[in-house]
Design an enzyme around this catalytic site. Structure first.
Site, short mmCIF file in Angstrom:
data_model
loop_
_atom_site.label_atom_id
_atom_site.label_comp_id
_atom_site.label_asym_id
_atom_site.label_seq_id
_atom_site.Cartn_x
_atom_site.Cartn_y
_atom_site.Cartn_z
N ASP A 38 5.69 75.98 21.45
CA ASP A 38 7.11 75.77 21.16
C ASP A 38 7.85 75.39 22.44
O ASP A 38 7.45 75.79 23.54
CB ASP A 38 7.68 77.07 20.57
CG ASP A 38 8.98 76.83 19.85
OD1 ASP A 38 9.41 75.67 19.73
OD2 ASP A 38 9.59 77.82 19.40
N ASN A 86 7.65 71.85 8.99
CA ASN A 86 8.05 70.80 9.95
C ASN A 86 8.37 69.44 9.29
O ASN A 86 8.95 68.57 9.93
CB ASN A 86 6.97 70.59 11.02
CG ASN A 86 6.94 71.70 12.06
OD1 ASN A 86 5.91 71.99 12.67
ND2 ASN A 86 8.08 72.33 12.29
C1 FPP Z 1 7.64 72.92 18.55
O1 FPP Z 1 8.54 72.57 19.58
C2 FPP Z 1 6.51 72.02 18.60
C3 FPP Z 1 6.02 71.31 17.55
C4 FPP Z 1 6.55 71.41 16.18
C5 FPP Z 1 4.93 70.36 17.72
C6 FPP Z 1 3.83 70.84 18.58
C7 FPP Z 1 2.94 69.72 18.88
C8 FPP Z 1 2.40 69.48 20.07
C9 FPP Z 1 2.59 70.35 21.25
C10 FPP Z 1 1.49 68.34 20.30
C11 FPP Z 1 0.31 68.47 19.42
C12 FPP Z 1 -0.78 67.69 19.86
C13 FPP Z 1 -1.83 67.38 19.08
C14 FPP Z 1 -2.99 66.78 19.71
C15 FPP Z 1 -1.86 67.58 17.64
P1 FPP Z 1 10.02 72.14 19.21
O2 FPP Z 1 10.06 70.69 19.02
O3 FPP Z 1 10.48 72.93 18.03
O4 FPP Z 1 10.79 72.57 20.50
P2 FPP Z 1 12.29 73.08 20.56
O5 FPP Z 1 12.32 74.42 19.87
O6 FPP Z 1 12.54 73.19 22.04
O7 FPP Z 1 13.14 72.07 19.90
#
Ligand code: FPP
Length: 262
Positions: A38, A86
Site C-alpha cells: 500500500d 479495486n
Molecule cells: C495500493 O496502493 C496498491 C495497489 C492497489 C496496487 C499494488 C500493485 C503493485 C505494487 C504492483 C503490482 C505488481 C505486479 C507485478 C502485479 P494505493 O494505490 O492504494 O496507494 P495510496 O493508498 O497511497 O493511494
C-alpha cells in the site's frame, strides 16, 4: 567522479544488506510472508507524479522484495496486487494495474526462473483481461517445475468471496452425498480455499501506515503475526524486509497456549 562515488555507495549498501541477511538467517525465518502493498498513490503524489507512476515504482519493489525474500529462505511470498474491490478505481488506473503483471513478467521472468522461483496466483482469474490472464498463465506454466520460493500474486482476490466459493463447493458436495456435514472441519475448509496447497502465513506486513486487512486472507491469517509499517510500498526495500523479519523473530508465538513455543 559522481558515478564512482555512487558505485562505492552501492557496494557499501549491498555489503550491509548481505550482513543483515546473514544475521537474520541464523534465526527462524517465517515460511510464508504475506504483504499488503500500500502507498503507491501517496508515493507518487509526494513527487507530483500521476498515481500510476507509484504503481510502476511499486512493481520494481516487487522484484527487489521477491529477491531478498528468496535469499532469506522464505518459502512463500504472497503479494496483494489487486483486490476484488479495486475495480472501483478509475478505469485508467485499473487498465494500468492490469498491464503490470505482463510488464513485470516480461522483464523479470528469466531471472525468476534462474532463481528457481515458482509463480502462482490466487483470485478469480476468469474476470481479468485476456492479456493479463495470458501473462500470468505463461509465468505459471514456465515456472511450474521450480521448487524454490513460491511468488504468489493475489489478483482479483477477495477473502470473503473466496469463503463464499468454498461454502458453495462444500454445500454442493454435501447435496451430492460426497461429504457428510459432520465431516466438515477446519482441515476440510483449508483444502477448499485457494491457498489449499500453501502453509498459513506466519507474518503479515502492510505498508503505508494503514492498519486494516482490506479483505485479505481473513481465514488464513488467524494466527499470523501482524506488522504495520509507515514506509510506502515503493520505498520498502531489502533493509525494511530484514527489519520486519527481525521484529517477527522477537515475537513470542503462543498459538493460544501459555508456554510460548511452537
Ligand atoms: C495500493 O496502493 C496498491 C495497489 C492497489 C496496487 C499494488 C500493485 C503493485 C505494487 C504492483 C503490482 C505488481 C505486479 C507485478 C502485479 P494505493 O494505490 O492504494 O496507494 P495510496 O493508498 O497511497 O493511494
Amino acid at each position: 567522479m559522481l558515478n564512482k562515488l555512487m558505485r562505492k555507495k552501492n557496494v557499501a549498501t549491498n555489503k550491509l544488506l548481505d550482513e543483515e541477511v546473514a544475521n537474520v538467517k541464523s534465526k527462524k525465518i517465517p515460511a510464508h510472508v504475506a504483504i499488503i502493498m500500500d502507498g503507491n498513490g501517496r508515493w507518487a503524489k509526494k513527487r507530483n507524479l500521476p498515481r500510476v507512476a507509484g504503481h510502476h515504482e511499486g512493481m520494481k519493489t516487487v522484484r527487489e522484495i521477491a529477491r531478498i525474500a528468496n535469499r532469506l529462505g522464505v518459502k512463500v511470498l504472497t503479494l496483494y496486487a489487486f483486490s476484488t474491490e479495486n475495480w472501483k478505481r478509475p478505469k485508467l488506473e485499473v487498465d494500468f494495474l492490469m498491464r503490470l503483471p505482463g510488464e513485470f513478467l516480461s522483464t523479470y521472468l528469466t531471472e525468476l526462473i534462474e532463481e528457481n522461483v515458482r509463480v502462482e496466483m490466487i483470485g478469480d482469474l476468469s474476470l481479468l483481461p485476456n492479456h493479463t490472464k495470458k501473462a500470468i498463465q505463461k509465468a505459471i506454466e514456465a515456472t511450474k517445475e521450480n521448487d524454490g520460493m513460491v511468488l504468489n500474486f493475489a489478483m482479483n482476490y477477495g477473502s470473503r468471496s473466496e469463503i463464499v466459493r468454498c461454502t458453495q463447493e462444500l454445500v454442493k458436495k454435501a447435496a451430492k452425498g460426497e461429504i457428510h456435514w459432520e465431516d466438515i472441519n477446519e482441515e476440510v475448509i483449508n483444502t477448499h480455499l485457494m491457498t489449499a496447497h500453501l502453509p498459513e502465513p506466519d507474518l503479515l506486513i502492510r505498508t503505508s501506515g494503514e492498519v486494516r486487512l482490506s479483505n485479505f486472507m481473513l481465514w488464513q491469517l488467524a494466527y499470523a503475526e501482524f506488522s504495520f509499517t509507515d514506509v510506502l510500498w515503493p520505498d520498502f526495500d531489502g533493509h525494511c524486509l530484514v527489519k520486519e523479519i527481525k521484529e517477527f523473530q522477537s515475537r513470542n508465538r503462543r498459538f493460544g497456549s501459555v508456554e510460548g513455543e511452537e
